[in-house]
Design an enzyme around this catalytic site. Structure first.
Site: not given
Ligand code: CO
Length: 213
Positions: A42, A44, A46, A98, A101
């Site tokens: 992803c 993302d 993090r 994750h 998400c």
């Protein structure tokens, strides 16, 4: 100091760290790349692929998009998969989702976000094909977490259905496909599914290659 300038300064410090460990670090890494792994994760911020796996430059070939989707008409991900399997000859493809998400969460709502509706529609389809199981989970958080997992499994299945992957299975007997989920609360990765070369669950997605013996 502007925030972006910190990134450029950090880069100088990182270069020095690498050179302190190995004087020829960049000369060696510039020469070639031989990653064993294709990582599809992803976007993302993090979930940084190298950091959470302790991988060094040169070890992961990386593709990231919103909600780590493998869509069979997406030339971007398909080009990455073709290069990774045919040229780099990676041994493993890892799809990593994750918990927490945002893409998955938004797909579970009725929000209209314009263009991104089209992307998240693929996650709604995963929900739709698993609505019996998901509908039986009364807790919202648990249902959300389960959709994160089911989405990873679905994307790994998509990999197995791509002719490029099946061709590599025939010629190289690789890659092995993996579905992982990253827990942003603990930092831990968990394996959800693994598909060995040659495993195609539904024959409608199987390709014959007339140029191969
Ligand atoms: Co995400």
């Amino acid at each position: 100091m502007e925030s972006y300038q910190r990134l450029l300064l950090n880069n100088k410090a990182w270069v020095q760290d690498k050179l302190n460990l190995h004087r020829d670090f960049f000369e060696r890494s510039a020469a070639d790349q031989r990653p064993e792994f294709l990582w599809i994760g992803c976007s993302d911020s993090r979930v940084p692929a190298e950091e959470i796996t302790g991988a060094e430059p040169g070890e992961l070939f990386v593709h990231r998009n919103i909600a780590n989707l493998v869509i069979h008409t997406d030339f971007n991900v398909l080009s990455v998969i073709q290069f990774a399997t045919q040229v780099l000859k990676v041994k493993h493809i890892i799809v990593c989702g994750h918990y927490g998400c945002g893409g998955i969460k938004t797909a579970m709502t009725r929000r209209d976000l314009g263009l991104i509706n089209k992307w998240l529609r693929h996650i709604k389809d995963v929900y739709h094909s698993n609505q019996l199981e998901l509908g039986s989970i009364s807790d919202d958080q648990m249902r959300y977490k389960r959709l994160v997992e089911l989405n990873v499994v679905e994307q790994v299945n998509h990999l197995a259905q791509i002719s490029i992957v099946q061709r590599s299975w025939r010629t190289e007997n690789q890659p092995t496909l993996h579905g992982w989920v990253y827990d942003i609360h603990t930092g831990l990765l968990k394996s959800l599914v693994q598909i060995k070369p040659g495993t195609i669950s539904d024959n409608i997605y199987r390709y014959d290659f007339e140029d191969l013996p």
